[in-house]
Write an enzyme that holds these catalytic residues in place. Structure first.
Site, PDB file in Angstrom:
ATOM      1  N   THR A   1       1.484   4.403   1.588  1.00  0.00           N
ATOM      2  CA  THR A   1       2.259   4.936   2.718  1.00  0.00           C
ATOM      3  C   THR A   1       3.186   3.862   3.281  1.00  0.00           C
ATOM      4  O   THR A   1       4.330   4.153   3.648  1.00  0.00           O
ATOM      5  CB  THR A   1       1.324   5.477   3.815  1.00  0.00           C
ATOM      6  N   CYS A   2       2.708   2.648   3.320  1.00  0.00           N
ATOM      7  CA  CYS A   2       3.507   1.540   3.857  1.00  0.00           C
ATOM      8  C   CYS A   2       4.755   1.302   3.002  1.00  0.00           C
ATOM      9  O   CYS A   2       5.841   1.069   3.524  1.00  0.00           O
ATOM     10  CB  CYS A   2       2.666   0.272   3.931  1.00  0.00           C
ATOM     11  N   SER A   3       4.584   1.361   1.687  1.00  0.00           N
ATOM     12  CA  SER A   3       5.682   1.087   0.755  1.00  0.00           C
ATOM     13  C   SER A   3       6.597   2.281   0.511  1.00  0.00           C
ATOM     14  O   SER A   3       7.777   2.101   0.210  1.00  0.00           O
ATOM     15  CB  SER A   3       5.121   0.638  -0.600  1.00  0.00           C
TER      16      SER A   3
ATOM     17  N   THR B   1       0.857  -1.184   0.000  1.00  0.00           N
ATOM     18  CA  THR B   1       0.000   0.000   0.000  1.00  0.00           C
ATOM     19  C   THR B   1       0.903   1.248   0.000  1.00  0.00           C
ATOM     20  O   THR B   1       2.058   1.168   0.407  1.00  0.00           O
ATOM     21  CB  THR B   1      -0.963  -0.018   1.194  1.00  0.00           C
TER      22      THR B   1
END
Length: 161
Positions: free
Chosen positions: A48-50, A46
């Site tokens: 923000t996660c990546s 996703t």
């Protein structure tokens, strides 16, 4: 109820992808006698996660470990295969251990889950980081804005070790 600083991490089984396939990782074994930084996020791959959360911990891994941390764990309500593929795509290598909480068991027991079914995601983890020493939570950083990884990011946890 959300877990609090000073409380013990519940004993559940998470999954890690290895060359031989998925293997169970018991939280009791993961945390026993060790200092571990855990950061959790809504989902592998996703935005923000990546783009922020995982890369920040990969970049700061050496600094974090130099402060006496035995392991850095990335946790998500994804299966071990997804977490393994994401870690490989992001270059996590041996800097960050990618663990799947596929059924959300630990996430729910920590009280750090949310219902993402409105977005087609089902039950997911809130974005947070924590320092765990011998199974006890020493700091907990819940991100107030799920689209950011500041409070729960590597820079902040470095100040807490």
């Amino acid at each position: 109820m959300t877990i609090n600083v000073g409380e013990k991490i519940p004993d559940v089984t998470l999954m890690k992808l290895t060359e031989k396939g998925p293997v169970p990782v018991k939280t009791a074994d993961l945390f026993k006698g060790r200092k571990v930084v855990v950061f959790a996020l809504p989902g592998a791959f996703t935005p923000t996660c990546s783009n922020q959360h995982l890369p920040g911990f990969i970049q700061k891994a050496d600094e974090i470990k130099a402060k006496g941390v035995d392991e850095i764990v990335c946790l998500s309500v994804n299966d071990a295969f997804v977490m393994g593929a994401w870690g490989k795509a992001q270059g996590a290598g041996d800097k960050v251990t990618m663990l799947g909480d596929g059924n959300g068991e630990l996430t729910k027991k920590l009280g750090l889950d949310f219902d993402g079914s409105g977005f087609g995601m089902g039950t997911r983890s809130l974005r947070y980081s924590m320092l765990v020493d011998d199974g006890v939570v020493k700091s907990l950083n819940k991100e107030p804005n799920p689209g950011e990884a500041k409070v729960s990011g590597a820079e902040n946890i470095l100040t807490q070790i």
